[in-house]
Design a protein around this motif. Sequence first.
Motif, PDB file in Angstrom:
ATOM      1  N   PRO A   1       1.635  15.274 -12.365  1.00  0.00           N
ATOM      2  CA  PRO A   1       0.966  16.588 -12.774  1.00  0.00           C
ATOM      3  C   PRO A   1       2.039  17.787 -12.626  1.00  0.00           C
ATOM      4  N   LEU A   2       2.081  18.555 -13.492  1.00  0.00           N
ATOM      5  CA  LEU A   2       3.026  19.777 -13.398  1.00  0.00           C
ATOM      6  C   LEU A   2       2.190  21.056 -12.683  1.00  0.00           C
ATOM      7  N   GLY A   3       2.991  21.708 -11.729  1.00  0.00           N
ATOM      8  CA  GLY A   3       2.573  22.905 -10.981  1.00  0.00           C
ATOM      9  C   GLY A   3       2.976  23.929 -11.426  1.00  0.00           C
ATOM     10  N   TYR A   4       3.699  24.669 -10.798  1.00  0.00           N
ATOM     11  CA  TYR A   4       4.649  25.857 -11.322  1.00  0.00           C
ATOM     12  C   TYR A   4       5.300  25.546 -12.335  1.00  0.00           C
ATOM     13  N   VAL A   5       5.601  26.391 -13.362  1.00  0.00           N
ATOM     14  CA  VAL A   5       6.413  26.254 -14.465  1.00  0.00           C
ATOM     15  C   VAL A   5       7.265  27.623 -14.735  1.00  0.00           C
ATOM     16  N   GLU A   6       8.494  27.452 -15.271  1.00  0.00           N
ATOM     17  CA  GLU A   6       9.189  28.649 -15.605  1.00  0.00           C
ATOM     18  C   GLU A   6      10.074  28.361 -16.685  1.00  0.00           C
ATOM     19  N   GLN A   7      10.229  29.224 -17.707  1.00  0.00           N
ATOM     20  CA  GLN A   7      11.059  28.840 -18.702  1.00  0.00           C
ATOM     21  C   GLN A   7      12.677  29.018 -18.256  1.00  0.00           C
ATOM     22  N   LEU A   8      13.410  28.083 -18.871  1.00  0.00           N
ATOM     23  CA  LEU A   8      14.975  28.481 -18.274  1.00  0.00           C
ATOM     24  C   LEU A   8      15.641  28.897 -19.518  1.00  0.00           C
TER      25      LEU A   8
ATOM     26  N   LEU B   1      11.843  24.831 -16.007  1.00  0.00           N
ATOM     27  CA  LEU B   1      11.939  24.544 -14.499  1.00  0.00           C
ATOM     28  C   LEU B   1      10.325  24.254 -13.843  1.00  0.00           C
ATOM     29  N   GLY B   2      10.127  23.220 -13.127  1.00  0.00           N
ATOM     30  CA  GLY B   2       8.890  22.860 -12.655  1.00  0.00           C
ATOM     31  C   GLY B   2       8.925  22.601 -11.313  1.00  0.00           C
ATOM     32  N   LEU B   3       8.001  23.013 -10.554  1.00  0.00           N
ATOM     33  CA  LEU B   3       7.846  22.798  -9.026  1.00  0.00           C
ATOM     34  C   LEU B   3       6.763  21.870  -8.854  1.00  0.00           C
ATOM     35  N   THR B   4       6.676  20.859  -7.939  1.00  0.00           N
ATOM     36  CA  THR B   4       5.405  20.132  -7.500  1.00  0.00           C
ATOM     37  C   THR B   4       5.566  19.700  -6.271  1.00  0.00           C
ATOM     38  N   ARG B   5       4.566  19.297  -5.707  1.00  0.00           N
ATOM     39  CA  ARG B   5       4.611  18.745  -4.125  1.00  0.00           C
ATOM     40  C   ARG B   5       4.139  17.257  -4.163  1.00  0.00           C
TER      41      ARG B   5
ATOM     42  N   VAL C   1      13.050  20.269 -15.952  1.00  0.00           N
ATOM     43  CA  VAL C   1      13.674  20.076 -14.851  1.00  0.00           C
ATOM     44  C   VAL C   1      12.630  20.020 -13.629  1.00  0.00           C
ATOM     45  N   LEU C   2      12.272  18.894 -13.271  1.00  0.00           N
ATOM     46  CA  LEU C   2      11.092  18.928 -12.491  1.00  0.00           C
ATOM     47  C   LEU C   2      11.216  18.630 -10.925  1.00  0.00           C
ATOM     48  N   VAL C   3      11.308  19.540 -10.027  1.00  0.00           N
ATOM     49  CA  VAL C   3      11.705  19.469  -8.673  1.00  0.00           C
ATOM     50  C   VAL C   3      10.561  19.013  -7.754  1.00  0.00           C
ATOM     51  N   ALA C   4      11.021  18.284  -6.489  1.00  0.00           N
ATOM     52  CA  ALA C   4      10.119  18.227  -5.348  1.00  0.00           C
ATOM     53  C   ALA C   4      10.797  17.992  -4.188  1.00  0.00           C
ATOM     54  N   LEU C   5      10.323  18.178  -3.184  1.00  0.00           N
ATOM     55  CA  LEU C   5      11.022  17.847  -2.046  1.00  0.00           C
ATOM     56  C   LEU C   5      10.462  16.550  -1.107  1.00  0.00           C
ATOM     57  N   THR C   6      11.243  15.558  -0.825  1.00  0.00           N
ATOM     58  CA  THR C   6      11.057  14.554  -0.192  1.00  0.00           C
ATOM     59  C   THR C   6      11.959  14.356   0.907  1.00  0.00           C
ATOM     60  N   ALA C   7      11.263  14.270   2.196  1.00  0.00           N
ATOM     61  CA  ALA C   7      12.218  14.070   3.419  1.00  0.00           C
ATOM     62  C   ALA C   7      13.406  15.113   3.575  1.00  0.00           C
ATOM     63  N   ASP C   8      12.957  16.480   3.405  1.00  0.00           N
ATOM     64  CA  ASP C   8      14.034  17.345   3.456  1.00  0.00           C
ATOM     65  C   ASP C   8      15.202  17.299   2.431  1.00  0.00           C
TER      66      ASP C   8
ATOM     67  N   ALA D   1       1.406  18.720 -21.140  1.00  0.00           N
ATOM     68  CA  ALA D   1       0.811  17.543 -21.801  1.00  0.00           C
ATOM     69  C   ALA D   1       1.650  16.409 -21.725  1.00  0.00           C
ATOM     70  N   TRP D   2       2.755  16.603 -22.202  1.00  0.00           N
ATOM     71  CA  TRP D   2       3.735  15.510 -22.459  1.00  0.00           C
ATOM     72  C   TRP D   2       4.612  15.057 -21.528  1.00  0.00           C
ATOM     73  N   VAL D   3       4.923  15.885 -20.302  1.00  0.00           N
ATOM     74  CA  VAL D   3       5.269  15.458 -19.194  1.00  0.00           C
ATOM     75  C   VAL D   3       4.489  14.707 -18.364  1.00  0.00           C
ATOM     76  N   GLU D   4       3.269  14.923 -18.286  1.00  0.00           N
ATOM     77  CA  GLU D   4       2.037  14.203 -17.931  1.00  0.00           C
ATOM     78  C   GLU D   4       1.818  12.766 -18.510  1.00  0.00           C
ATOM     79  N   GLN D   5       2.027  12.897 -19.540  1.00  0.00           N
ATOM     80  CA  GLN D   5       1.720  11.666 -20.455  1.00  0.00           C
ATOM     81  C   GLN D   5       2.767  10.690 -20.097  1.00  0.00           C
ATOM     82  N   GLN D   6       4.105  11.176 -20.100  1.00  0.00           N
ATOM     83  CA  GLN D   6       5.379  10.437 -20.060  1.00  0.00           C
ATOM     84  C   GLN D   6       5.574  10.318 -18.423  1.00  0.00           C
TER      85      GLN D   6
END
Lengths: 315, 315
Positions: free
Chosen positions: B64-71, B98-102, B17-24, B55-60
Motif C-alpha cells: 500500500p502506498l501512503g504519502y505520494v509526491e511527484q518528482l 516519491l512515496g513514503l510508507t511505514r 521511489v518507495l521509501v520506508a525505514l527499518t531498524a533506523d 493501482a499499479w505499485v500495489e498490484q505489482q
Amino acid sequence: MKLPSATSAITIELTAVLVALTADEPQVLTLEDGALLPSGPFESDHPTLQTGLRAWVEQQTHHPLGYVEQLYTFADRNRAAEGGHGLDQRRVVSISYLGLTRERLSRGPRDPEWRNWYRYFPWEDWRAGTAPLVAREILPRLRKWSDASGDSALKRDRRQRIEINFGDGKKQWNEDLVLQRYELLYEAGLVPEAATGRHQVDAPLFGMMMRHDHRRILATGIARLRTKIKYRPVVFELMPEAFTLLQLQRAVEALAGRPLHKQNFRRLIDQQGLVEETGAISAHTAGRPAKLYRFSRQVVLERAFGGTKLPLSRS
Amino acid sequence: MKLPSATSAITIELTAVLVALTADEPQVLTLEDGALLPSGPFESDHPTLQTGLRAWVEQQTHHPLGYVEQLYTFADRNRAAEGGHGLDQRRVVSISYLGLTRERLSRGPRDPEWRNWYRYFPWEDWRAGTAPLVAREILPRLRKWSDASGDSALKRDRRQRIEINFGDGKKQWNEDLVLQRYELLYEAGLVPEAATGRHQVDAPLFGMMMRHDHRRILATGIARLRTKIKYRPVVFELMPEAFTLLQLQRAVEALAGRPLHKQNFRRLIDQQGLVEETGAISAHTAGRPAKLYRFSRQVVLERAFGGTKLPLSRS
DNA sequence: CACCTATATACTCAACTAGAGTATTAATTA
DNA sequence: TAATTAATACTCTAGTTGAGTATATAGGTG
C-alpha cells in the motif's frame, strides 16, 4: 489531420509560465486577451521536453527563453478536458514550465501580451501593506464558508487552513502559499476553476480568470519563483545588465509581493558577494544618484547556500 | 501486441521511489535484484496519474502506498532508450514519484525487495562523521579530473563544483545535493549512467548501479526527501504509531545522513508541538526507558512554516 | 543662494536562533 | 552495589534578523 488509432492515444501538452519584469511589476506572457498561457503539443522529433518547449514558445511568441524550470505534470480527466468534445477519447498529459527572461516583446497590444500577474491574483500583492481585498472581501466570505460547514471537525479544519493561508488573527502572511490560497478560494467557491467562454475572463473583484487550468498553473509558477528567490539568485535572470540596488530591491519585492527593509537588503546583498560595481552611476530623475552594479557571475554560477533570503519589513 | 501507428506513439511510464525505514535505516523498494525501481505504464483508463501509480505499485508489489509526491518528468532520447531496440520509434515520457510508507513487505528475499539506499550512494552517509570514501577515494579522483581539463576557466569551474558538492577544503557538507553529486561523479566518469546487463549491477567502491536511469531517479527522490524534512513534518509518515524521541531522531538522521544534536533536537521537537505523549513507556533493552510519543495530527495537518529543521551536530 | 526632497550609505541595537556543552536523573544489567 | 545506557534540564556564546538612527549627496525650487 489523422484520426487517433482505436486504442486511446496520448497527447503531451507543454505549457509555459513566462515571467519578465517591467517597471518594477511582474509580468507574465499571455495569449488571447490574457485568457491563456502559451502552450502547445510536444512533437516527438524533439530530443528533450525542454527543447520542445523552447522551440515552440519561440516560434509562437517570437520570444527567446532564458532560464527554464519544470513545474508539474498532470493528466487528470476533469482538468484538461473542458473544451466540450464530449466523446473525444484523447488523453492529454500536461507538463508545465517556469521560464524567466529579461526581454520584452516589442509589439502592438495584440496577441502575445505581457500582463501583470497581480491582475490574476490581486490578493497576492502586499507591497503596500495588508492587501485591503483580503481583510474586506476575502476573509469575511471565507469565514462564512467555514461556519457553514456542519461537521465540527471539518469546521475546525477549514478555520485552520484559512488562518495558515490568509493570516487570520495576527498570524504572519506567508508569500509562498500562492497555490494553496488559490485552491482554498476555489474550494470555498469564491473563484471558478476556469473561464468557460471568451466573455467570462474578467472578474474584477477576485482577479482575472483563464481558460482550462492555466490560472492554476500560473499560481504554481508564482509560488515556485517566490520560494526559489530565497535560496537561489534567480532574480538576476530578470534584471538588465546594470542596475542599482534599489532597482534590485524593487524587483525582489515585485516577485515576493512584500516590502523589504532597505538597509538590511543591502547588507544581505553585499554579504553574499552577488554583485560588483560597474563603476558607472545612474542618471536619475530625483535624489542622490546610485552606483550601478552587475551580477558577478564567476562567484555564483552554482552557489549552494544562501541565495537571496528576504530581509522582511513590517510596514 | 499491436504495432504503433505510423505517427510515432507516446508511452507514459510511471516510476516510484518507495521509501520506508527499518531498524533506523532508509530503505527503498527495488525489483530484479536491486537493479530496478518499481515502474510501469500509465493506463489511460485511470482518472489521474497518481491513481495510476498507486493501482499499479500495489498490484505489482502488494504494497500500500501512503504519502505520494511527484518528482520529475522527462522524455530525453538518450536516457530512456537503452534497451537496444535501435529502430523502435516509440517515445517514452517518464514520470517519477516519491512515496513514503511505514509498511514493510513480509516476504522472502525474492523480488520486491527493500534495500538500504546507501548501498547505491555510499558517499551520502555521514552519520558516523566524514565518510572515508569521500576523502580517500572520491576527492582525489575528482581533483585529478579537474586538473586534467586544459581550459583554465573550465578547470576553475570544476574545482568550484567539487568544492560546493563534496566540501573540498574546509567547507560544509550539504546533505541536499544528492543529485548534483551524482551528476558530478557521472561527468567525471567515476559512475556510469546505467548498468547495461544483469551482471554489472554491483560496483562495490562507488555503490550499486541500476538499469535505465533509475539510479538517477533514486537520487532525485532522496534529495527531495532530504529537503522536505526541513520544512514539513514528513518523517511521521515513516514512523510507527508510537515511538520514542530517540527513535524519531534516528529516523531523521537516517534520511538526512547526518548526526543530530540530541538535546537540541528535543528542544526543537517540543517547541513545535509536533508530538504528544501517549502515556506509555518504552519496554527497552537497556538504559532508562523513554516516554512514548505520537504524532499530534490536529496540530499539524498542514503546518505552514517550521516543519522540522535540523539541529545539526559537528562530530 | 538657502532650502527642500529623494535617495544612498553607514552604523547601532535588541531579540532571537543555532550549535554546543555541562549536569543531573532514572531505569536496567552484571 | 556499580556500571551502563539513555532521558531530561539548563546554560552559554556566536551569529542572524528585523528595526531604527544618522549622515551624505545629488537635483530642483523659491
